[in-house]
Scaffold this motif. Structure first.
Motif: not given
Length: 491
Positions: A358-378
């Motif tokens: 829920v963002t377009h922030n580039s650094s947040v997206l990089e962290d999300a891409c390289s991080g561990e897989l997690q399901p939705s936590n609601h």
């Protein structure tokens, strides 16, 4: 006849006396030496003991010196033969031999146990603690008087050579007391040292060769790019701080469009690899590169470089990258994503994973891409999560937010009014079967237009304006009426 009578009388008197003497003698020898014996037999103790003088029998009160092989010490260094009363039989004492030992105070005490050669100083088992820069051990001394001049040292086990040169250590620590801890001076990782405990000038009690543990490696430099073919190169790291087991390579490529967020790669290469081609995305692409060496202790410091391709023309999206406007249904919380598989080597085993943030922030997206897989936590708003794992082999339309579950992940419904970004990630195992090679591609989302909120806002604004107008009219009407009444009174 008279002579025979005298002989018989002599026998009758002498025989009882002889019988009594025979009965008495065994009693006097029970459990000990005869009373008149003043000798002691050589003690049957540790065969490593050396006695001086070395005899089979020793006279009463004769002093004997005990010694042991190098590095060992007897319980007593001086002993002497003695005798003590063991029992009284028929009023007579029965003696037995004993040995006395000279204590550290100088007094002589009865030796009641077997004398053995034992280690003067012992390293406590299980207490040797080795890190990348220290060697530490606990010790105990069986004979504190003998430990006053014992010293401990650390030395290089062998000569060092470039590029892994190590400094020679100097000095020794003198050990005192019954127990203590010996710690070597600051050491170098992954280096052999000889730890020696000795009694000057040349008696060695213990000597071990111990290798310090591995540490993380230094930076792999220089880090250079061959512009002719786009190959990244670095110099192989020496095994000075530990065996090099591989290299970690992180590449972030940013295209001129979409805020520069294009792709992230996380690779682990073999220890023999010292080059890797950068992904080619056309002119104007910027690369942030980090290379780390790996030992058993983990990754070391990163060699960082930024590169960019020349040219000003805007390149098209890299292979497999799509920029799309989502067809969003505000009422159902879904969006249709036209997905295309990311190109990959035919022999690689991989899977496509759809991430949502829920963002377009580039650094947040990089962290999300390289991080561990997690399901939705609601959570509200949710942390970046994996909505689905796909077997994507051909272009397909995917319904994001339809609520389905699979592979442990939840394709959670989208929240109307929130701004989403979907990332298509290719998780690919490298030949080393250790790292994850991830390619993240931006699929830009557009949240549904909040028309109901706008309409409500306009209505509320109109009501407020109307209410304000009524209040103004009421106030002015009262004012006019008051002025009229005052005018009539003045007439």
């Amino acid at each position: 006849m008279a002579l025979q009578f005298l002989a018989l009388t002599f026998l009758l008197v002498f025989f009882p006396l002889l019988a009594a003497q025979v009965q008495e003698e065994p009693d006097s020898l029970i459990q000990g030496a005869p009373q008149e014996t003043e000798m002691c037999q050589r003690p049957r103790w540790d065969p490593e003991l050396h006695l001086a003088p070395d005899l089979q029998e020793y006279k009463k009160n004769e002093e004997v010196m005990l010694s042991c092989p190098e590095g060992l010490q007897p319980s007593y260094t001086h002993i002497r033969c003695s005798r003590e009363v063991q029992n009284i039989i028929r009023g007579k004492p029965v003696y037995r031999e004993v040995w006395l030992g000279r204590a550290s105070s100088g007094s002589w005490i009865r030796i009641r146990s077997r004398v053995e050669c034992v280690e003067v100083l012992e390293v406590v088992p299980g207490t040797v603690d080795v890190t990348s820069t220290t060697i530490k051990l606990n010790w105990t001394c069986s004979f504190p008087d003998a430990c006053q001049h014992i010293q401990a040292t650390c030395r290089l086990a062998g000569p060092s050579s470039p590029p892994c040169e190590a400094e020679e250590l100097t000095g020794a620590e003198i050990l005192h007391g019954k127990m203590g801890t010996f710690t070597c001076p600051p050491l170098q990782p992954f280096t052999d040292y000889t730890v020696t405990i000795s009694v000057p000038p040349s008696t060695v009690l213990f000597s071990w060769v111990i290798r310090t543990k591995e540490a993380v490696p230094q930076k792999p430099e220089p880090l250079q790019l061959d512009a002719s073919n786009g190959t990244l190169r670095w110099k192989a790291l020496p095994s000075c701080r530990g065996e090099i087991v591989g290299y970690q390579l992180n590449i972030t490529a940013r295209a001129p469009q979409d805020g520069g967020f294009v792709q992230i790669e996380r690779l682990q290469l073999s220890s023999r690899t010292t080059e890797h081609p950068l992904p080619a995305y056309g002119p104007g692409t910027r690369y942030a590169v980090a290379v780390r060496g790996l030992t058993a202790a983990g990754p070391g410091a990163a060699a960082l470089r930024d590169f960019h391709t020349n040219g000003s023309e805007t390149p098209g999206p890299p292979d497999g990258c799509s920029r799309l406007v989502l067809d969003t249904s505000a009422s159902q919380g879904t969006a249709v994503l036209p997905l295309h598989p990311i190109s990959q080597p035919p022999e690689s085993a991989s899977e496509h994973q759809l991430l949502v943030a829920v963002t377009h922030n580039s650094s947040v997206l990089e962290d999300a891409c390289s991080g561990e897989l997690q399901p939705s936590n609601h959570s509200h708003p949710p942390e970046p999560y994996v909505a689905a794992v796909l077997n994507l082999t051909a272009p397909t339309d995917f319904m994001l937010g339809d609520g389905t579950r699979g592979h442990g992940f939840h394709n959670a419904p989208l929240h109307p009014g929130w701004d989403y970004t979907a990332l298509l990630r290719l998780a690919r195992r490298s030949p080393q079967a250790v790292p994850l090679n991830c390619g993240c591609f931006l699929v830009a989302g557009q949240s549904p237009r909040p028309w109901p909120g706008i309409v409500i806002g306009v209505v509320v604004l109109l009501v407020l304006v109307l209410l304000f107008a009524v209040i103004v009219w009421f106030v002015q009407s009262r004012r006019r009426k008051a002025v009229s009444i005052k005018a009539k009174e003045n007439i």
